[in-house]
Design a protein around this motif. Structure first.
Motif, PDB file in Angstrom:
ATOM      1  N   LYS A   1      -6.618  13.442  -1.430  1.00  0.00           N
ATOM      2  CA  LYS A   1      -6.696  13.400   0.028  1.00  0.00           C
ATOM      3  C   LYS A   1      -7.021  11.980   0.478  1.00  0.00           C
ATOM      4  O   LYS A   1      -7.751  11.257  -0.203  1.00  0.00           O
ATOM      5  CB  LYS A   1      -7.801  14.328   0.539  1.00  0.00           C
ATOM      6  CG  LYS A   1      -7.676  15.757   0.094  1.00  0.00           C
ATOM      7  CD  LYS A   1      -6.709  16.504   0.951  1.00  0.00           C
ATOM      8  CE  LYS A   1      -6.697  17.977   0.571  1.00  0.00           C
ATOM      9  NZ  LYS A   1      -5.405  18.555   0.556  1.00  0.00           N
ATOM     10  N   LEU A   2      -6.490  11.608   1.628  1.00  0.00           N
ATOM     11  CA  LEU A   2      -6.883  10.338   2.229  1.00  0.00           C
ATOM     12  C   LEU A   2      -8.339  10.440   2.666  1.00  0.00           C
ATOM     13  O   LEU A   2      -8.812  11.518   3.019  1.00  0.00           O
ATOM     14  CB  LEU A   2      -5.997  10.039   3.443  1.00  0.00           C
ATOM     15  CG  LEU A   2      -4.515   9.812   3.140  1.00  0.00           C
ATOM     16  CD1 LEU A   2      -3.702   9.823   4.428  1.00  0.00           C
ATOM     17  CD2 LEU A   2      -4.325   8.504   2.404  1.00  0.00           C
TER      18      LEU A   2
ATOM     19  N   LEU B   1      -5.545   9.482   7.734  1.00  0.00           N
ATOM     20  CA  LEU B   1      -5.653   8.048   7.454  1.00  0.00           C
ATOM     21  C   LEU B   1      -6.632   7.401   8.431  1.00  0.00           C
ATOM     22  O   LEU B   1      -6.602   7.678   9.626  1.00  0.00           O
ATOM     23  CB  LEU B   1      -4.280   7.381   7.577  1.00  0.00           C
ATOM     24  CG  LEU B   1      -4.213   5.907   7.189  1.00  0.00           C
ATOM     25  CD1 LEU B   1      -4.635   5.682   5.743  1.00  0.00           C
ATOM     26  CD2 LEU B   1      -2.792   5.380   7.408  1.00  0.00           C
ATOM     27  N   SER B   2      -7.512   6.549   7.908  1.00  0.00           N
ATOM     28  CA  SER B   2      -8.536   5.901   8.729  1.00  0.00           C
ATOM     29  C   SER B   2      -8.112   4.512   9.174  1.00  0.00           C
ATOM     30  O   SER B   2      -7.558   3.736   8.387  1.00  0.00           O
ATOM     31  CB  SER B   2      -9.850   5.801   7.951  1.00  0.00           C
ATOM     32  OG  SER B   2     -10.397   7.085   7.767  1.00  0.00           O
TER      33      SER B   2
ATOM     34  N   PRO C   1       0.834  -1.204   0.000  1.00  0.00           N
ATOM     35  CA  PRO C   1       0.000   0.000   0.000  1.00  0.00           C
ATOM     36  C   PRO C   1       0.871   1.257   0.000  1.00  0.00           C
ATOM     37  O   PRO C   1       1.858   1.327   0.725  1.00  0.00           O
ATOM     38  CB  PRO C   1      -0.790  -0.087   1.305  1.00  0.00           C
ATOM     39  CG  PRO C   1      -0.459  -1.391   1.925  1.00  0.00           C
ATOM     40  CD  PRO C   1       0.711  -1.968   1.228  1.00  0.00           C
ATOM     41  N   TYR C   2       0.491   2.215  -0.830  1.00  0.00           N
ATOM     42  CA  TYR C   2       1.136   3.526  -0.849  1.00  0.00           C
ATOM     43  C   TYR C   2       0.104   4.555  -0.400  1.00  0.00           C
ATOM     44  O   TYR C   2      -1.030   4.539  -0.869  1.00  0.00           O
ATOM     45  CB  TYR C   2       1.640   3.870  -2.251  1.00  0.00           C
ATOM     46  CG  TYR C   2       3.098   3.567  -2.435  1.00  0.00           C
ATOM     47  CD1 TYR C   2       4.050   4.581  -2.467  1.00  0.00           C
ATOM     48  CD2 TYR C   2       3.537   2.245  -2.548  1.00  0.00           C
ATOM     49  CE1 TYR C   2       5.398   4.295  -2.626  1.00  0.00           C
ATOM     50  CE2 TYR C   2       4.880   1.957  -2.704  1.00  0.00           C
ATOM     51  CZ  TYR C   2       5.802   2.990  -2.736  1.00  0.00           C
ATOM     52  OH  TYR C   2       7.130   2.710  -2.875  1.00  0.00           O
ATOM     53  N   LEU C   3       0.518   5.435   0.471  1.00  0.00           N
ATOM     54  CA  LEU C   3      -0.350   6.471   1.011  1.00  0.00           C
ATOM     55  C   LEU C   3       0.095   7.820   0.468  1.00  0.00           C
ATOM     56  O   LEU C   3       1.285   8.108   0.407  1.00  0.00           O
ATOM     57  CB  LEU C   3      -0.279   6.454   2.543  1.00  0.00           C
ATOM     58  CG  LEU C   3      -0.540   5.082   3.175  1.00  0.00           C
ATOM     59  CD1 LEU C   3      -0.217   5.099   4.659  1.00  0.00           C
ATOM     60  CD2 LEU C   3      -1.976   4.656   2.938  1.00  0.00           C
ATOM     61  N   TRP C   4      -0.845   8.659   0.111  1.00  0.00           N
ATOM     62  CA  TRP C   4      -0.576   9.947  -0.516  1.00  0.00           C
ATOM     63  C   TRP C   4      -0.654  11.065   0.529  1.00  0.00           C
ATOM     64  O   TRP C   4      -1.653  11.177   1.233  1.00  0.00           O
ATOM     65  CB  TRP C   4      -1.631  10.172  -1.594  1.00  0.00           C
ATOM     66  CG  TRP C   4      -1.441  11.369  -2.455  1.00  0.00           C
ATOM     67  CD1 TRP C   4      -1.677  12.675  -2.123  1.00  0.00           C
ATOM     68  CD2 TRP C   4      -1.013  11.378  -3.808  1.00  0.00           C
ATOM     69  NE1 TRP C   4      -1.413  13.485  -3.179  1.00  0.00           N
ATOM     70  CE2 TRP C   4      -1.006  12.718  -4.240  1.00  0.00           C
ATOM     71  CE3 TRP C   4      -0.645  10.381  -4.709  1.00  0.00           C
ATOM     72  CZ2 TRP C   4      -0.651  13.093  -5.527  1.00  0.00           C
ATOM     73  CZ3 TRP C   4      -0.282  10.752  -5.983  1.00  0.00           C
ATOM     74  CH2 TRP C   4      -0.287  12.087  -6.395  1.00  0.00           C
ATOM     75  N   PHE C   5       0.384  11.867   0.606  1.00  0.00           N
ATOM     76  CA  PHE C   5       0.426  12.983   1.543  1.00  0.00           C
ATOM     77  C   PHE C   5       0.798  14.266   0.811  1.00  0.00           C
ATOM     78  O   PHE C   5       1.357  14.238  -0.282  1.00  0.00           O
ATOM     79  CB  PHE C   5       1.448  12.713   2.654  1.00  0.00           C
ATOM     80  CG  PHE C   5       1.090  11.533   3.520  1.00  0.00           C
ATOM     81  CD1 PHE C   5       0.265  11.689   4.618  1.00  0.00           C
ATOM     82  CD2 PHE C   5       1.573  10.266   3.217  1.00  0.00           C
ATOM     83  CE1 PHE C   5      -0.072  10.614   5.412  1.00  0.00           C
ATOM     84  CE2 PHE C   5       1.235   9.180   4.000  1.00  0.00           C
ATOM     85  CZ  PHE C   5       0.417   9.350   5.104  1.00  0.00           C
TER      86      PHE C   5
ATOM     87  N   SER D   1      -9.074   2.123   4.583  1.00  0.00           N
ATOM     88  CA  SER D   1      -8.794   2.063   6.015  1.00  0.00           C
ATOM     89  C   SER D   1      -7.998   0.799   6.302  1.00  0.00           C
ATOM     90  O   SER D   1      -7.946  -0.118   5.483  1.00  0.00           O
ATOM     91  CB  SER D   1     -10.093   2.057   6.819  1.00  0.00           C
ATOM     92  OG  SER D   1     -10.833   0.882   6.545  1.00  0.00           O
ATOM     93  N   PHE D   2      -7.399   0.779   7.478  1.00  0.00           N
ATOM     94  CA  PHE D   2      -6.638  -0.389   7.915  1.00  0.00           C
ATOM     95  C   PHE D   2      -7.211  -0.881   9.232  1.00  0.00           C
ATOM     96  O   PHE D   2      -7.395  -0.100  10.171  1.00  0.00           O
ATOM     97  CB  PHE D   2      -5.149  -0.047   8.068  1.00  0.00           C
ATOM     98  CG  PHE D   2      -4.512   0.310   6.755  1.00  0.00           C
ATOM     99  CD1 PHE D   2      -4.154  -0.683   5.854  1.00  0.00           C
ATOM    100  CD2 PHE D   2      -4.305   1.627   6.405  1.00  0.00           C
ATOM    101  CE1 PHE D   2      -3.598  -0.355   4.624  1.00  0.00           C
ATOM    102  CE2 PHE D   2      -3.748   1.962   5.186  1.00  0.00           C
ATOM    103  CZ  PHE D   2      -3.395   0.970   4.294  1.00  0.00           C
TER     104      PHE D   2
END
Length: 159
Positions: free
Chosen positions: A72-73, A114-115, A9-13, A78-79
């Motif tokens: 945006k997240l 992030l959720s 997983p890649y998260l965007w900030f 979610s994790f």
């Protein structure tokens, strides 16, 4: 250090990728920063600014990218944190929720957006054993913000 799992997983900030990764690494056991890559003079971001952070949370690898304000997240991703005890739920609930948003049914949106679902997969699985149990557990959970395992166990065991 490269990625070692088939799907990461890649998260965007928007400029907070390294701060977020360091926060998550501090919250979860057996976690670490793997690499921090910075923009070069070729861009597209300012030279020296963090571009991507690869990190590991309890053995699972993630990427965090400073992609800018375009995306945006959201709760659409979610994790689930699989907690075995109420103490674990309390710990993750407080740590991840600080500066963020506490939401119904054990969901927390952290200060980066992030959720997280702070729950017990064991109880979630038991809740699906039959329709009556599922209904009792869902009725109990819909009354909660932070998950109360004792209340959910009673809902599972009620006949």
């Amino acid at each position: 250090m490269g990625l070692k799992q088939a799907i990461t997983p890649y998260l965007w900030f928007d400029g907070t990728a390294e701060e977020a990764a360091r926060f998550y690494v501090a919250v979860f056991p057996n976690s670490r920063i793997l690499t921090v890559a910075r923009y070069s003079e070729l861009g597209p971001g300012p030279e020296g600014r963090v571009m991507v952070v690869l990190f590991e949370l309890d053995g699972m690898q993630f990427g965090a990218i400073n992609g800018g304000p375009v995306f945006k997240l959201s709760e659409a991703t979610s994790f689930l944190i699989d907690c075995k005890t109420q103490e674990e739920i309390d710990f993750y609930w407080e740590k991840l929720g600080a500066g963020g948003l506490y939401q119904p049914c054990g969901w927390v949106k952290d200060r980066f957006g992030l959720s997280w679902q702070v729950n017990s997969s064991d109880l979630v699985e038991k809740a699906h054993a039959d329709p009556a149990t599922s209904r009792r557990v869902m009725e109990a959970m819909m009354q909660m913000t932070k998950i109360d395992l004792a209340v959910l166990r009673k809902a599972v065991e009620a006949a």
